[in-house]
Design a protein around this motif. Sequence first.
Motif, PDB file in Angstrom:
ATOM      1  N   ALA A 229      15.911  16.508  27.538  1.00 34.10           N
ATOM      2  CA  ALA A 229      17.393  16.304  26.808  1.00 34.10           C
ATOM      3  C   ALA A 229      18.133  17.439  26.968  1.00 34.10           C
ATOM      4  N   ALA A 230      17.489  18.725  26.951  1.00 35.36           N
ATOM      5  CA  ALA A 230      18.477  19.926  27.258  1.00 35.36           C
ATOM      6  C   ALA A 230      18.832  20.200  28.822  1.00 35.36           C
ATOM      7  N   ALA A 231      17.717  19.851  29.684  1.00 33.02           N
ATOM      8  CA  ALA A 231      17.783  20.227  31.169  1.00 33.02           C
ATOM      9  C   ALA A 231      18.984  19.259  31.963  1.00 33.02           C
ATOM     10  N   ARG A 283       3.479  25.701  30.202  1.00 30.74           N
ATOM     11  CA  ARG A 283       2.920  25.487  28.603  1.00 30.74           C
ATOM     12  C   ARG A 283       3.791  26.448  28.030  1.00 30.74           C
ATOM     13  N   ALA A 284       3.486  27.810  28.237  1.00 34.22           N
ATOM     14  CA  ALA A 284       3.870  28.771  27.334  1.00 34.22           C
ATOM     15  C   ALA A 284       5.502  28.993  27.406  1.00 34.22           C
ATOM     16  N   GLN A 285       6.154  28.526  28.205  1.00 32.34           N
ATOM     17  CA  GLN A 285       7.499  28.393  28.414  1.00 32.34           C
ATOM     18  C   GLN A 285       7.926  27.285  27.622  1.00 32.34           C
ATOM     19  N   ASN A 286       7.473  26.206  27.654  1.00 29.85           N
ATOM     20  CA  ASN A 286       7.806  25.174  26.755  1.00 29.85           C
ATOM     21  C   ASN A 286       7.795  25.454  25.545  1.00 29.85           C
ATOM     22  N   ALA A 287       6.590  26.095  24.771  1.00 29.73           N
ATOM     23  CA  ALA A 287       6.372  26.553  23.690  1.00 29.73           C
ATOM     24  C   ALA A 287       7.598  27.335  23.232  1.00 29.73           C
ATOM     25  N   ALA A 288       7.797  28.251  23.866  1.00 36.45           N
ATOM     26  CA  ALA A 288       8.711  29.491  23.654  1.00 36.45           C
ATOM     27  C   ALA A 288      10.197  28.955  23.584  1.00 36.45           C
ATOM     28  N   THR A 289      10.583  27.928  24.276  1.00 42.03           N
ATOM     29  CA  THR A 289      11.854  27.548  24.400  1.00 42.03           C
ATOM     30  C   THR A 289      12.442  26.301  23.693  1.00 42.03           C
ATOM     31  N   GLU A 290      11.491  25.649  23.035  1.00 42.09           N
ATOM     32  CA  GLU A 290      11.924  24.603  22.291  1.00 42.09           C
ATOM     33  C   GLU A 290      12.879  24.569  21.196  1.00 42.09           C
ATOM     34  N   ALA A 291      12.553  25.324  20.442  1.00 41.35           N
ATOM     35  CA  ALA A 291      13.684  25.618  19.318  1.00 41.35           C
ATOM     36  C   ALA A 291      15.054  25.892  19.948  1.00 41.35           C
ATOM     37  N   GLU A 292      15.098  26.832  20.789  1.00 39.40           N
ATOM     38  CA  GLU A 292      16.349  27.171  21.447  1.00 39.40           C
ATOM     39  C   GLU A 292      17.230  25.853  22.160  1.00 39.40           C
ATOM     40  N   GLN A 293      16.207  25.076  22.752  1.00 42.46           N
ATOM     41  CA  GLN A 293      16.709  23.884  23.341  1.00 42.46           C
ATOM     42  C   GLN A 293      17.281  22.812  22.180  1.00 42.46           C
ATOM     43  N   LEU A 294      16.741  22.652  21.232  1.00 44.65           N
ATOM     44  CA  LEU A 294      16.793  22.055  20.227  1.00 44.65           C
ATOM     45  C   LEU A 294      18.356  22.643  19.532  1.00 44.65           C
ATOM     46  N   ASP A 295      18.697  23.803  19.567  1.00 46.83           N
ATOM     47  CA  ASP A 295      19.976  24.199  19.144  1.00 46.83           C
ATOM     48  C   ASP A 295      21.050  24.050  20.150  1.00 46.83           C
ATOM     49  N   GLU A 296      20.691  23.923  21.480  1.00 45.49           N
ATOM     50  CA  GLU A 296      21.558  23.339  22.357  1.00 45.49           C
ATOM     51  C   GLU A 296      22.075  22.217  22.498  1.00 45.49           C
TER      52      GLU A 296
END
Length: 340
Positions: A229-231, A283-296
């Motif tokens: 959704a973000a990308a 996988r680690a990148q996905n976990a680390a960035t999901e909250a930020e992407q939701l904000d986006e």
Amino acid sequence: MDTSNRAAAPRRLAHRFALTLAALGLFTLPLSSQAEELPAIQLRLAHVVNSDDTYHIAATRFQELVSEQSDGAISVEIYPNASLGDERTLLEGMQIGTVDMGVITNGPVANFVDDFSVFELPFLFPTAEGAYSVLDGEIGQEILDKLEGVNLKGLAFTERGFRNITNSRNAINEPADLDGLRLRVIENEVYVDTFRTLGANAVPMAWTEALTALQQGTIDGQENPVNVAAAFNLAETQNYLTMTRHIYAPAIFIMSLPRFNALPEAAQEIVLDAAHEASAYARAQNAATEAEQLDEVREAGMEVNETPDIAAFQAAVAPVYEKYGQRFADYLPRIQAALE
């Protein structure tokens, strides 16, 4: 599985912990002792998404790792944005050797080896950690090895992630809210049956076609992880995001089996190790960035429901398990037991 695969399996599984540490920057894998003897090798790696997507993150990390671990002997050229075709086309190209390798969504792979479809069952994996334990273990390796029967080489499971529903029509909190929704799904019968069971008008199509259909309004929505959704700026066409987390979707580093077999043994080892480490990194990148992407996506105008009635969705998909339970009898009970 042949004897060479059985012999290699313990080595592959033994790498898992080191690869995870390496992905987190806590450990550096040594260069292959035979790297300096390798000839120059160029690989073409394709995927169907853009350079902001998780698949490209995994592909780029793989590119870096094989160069490092081969001391520059192995180079990887990445072809994003479906520039070499959709996922079915890429898989068919790998079978005949016109494409070297790719990062491919599990759903289309299941059309070549049916056992992969077991991972598409809704609400099968309650957590990402549970999914990793199955995919990176004995069960996952058995299913990866079955790709050799269709002239493909499964290298490692990376991820698309937990899938969620977006749409332009109405907020979704329970299955009844999906009634009549024209929803794009992966071209895989388990996905189609899942969403038709939930009441949606499931429309299977390739992702490249789905983007156009969303823009033209010929479909109302789609289902994918937050990173998609973000990308792909889906807020431009989608007003609502519902965090159903209905399916954990693996993706797979896959290679042409003839191309893999033609590599020197040291290069094969480097490719396998790099695919595992790149997968752990993604996988680690996905976990680390999901909250930020939701904000986006919120800032871009999407209304996000993080607490839909998951129990109602789980109850509604019971007929899917009734239909497919016997078909996946070799693996479903083992997966469920492993998750207990």
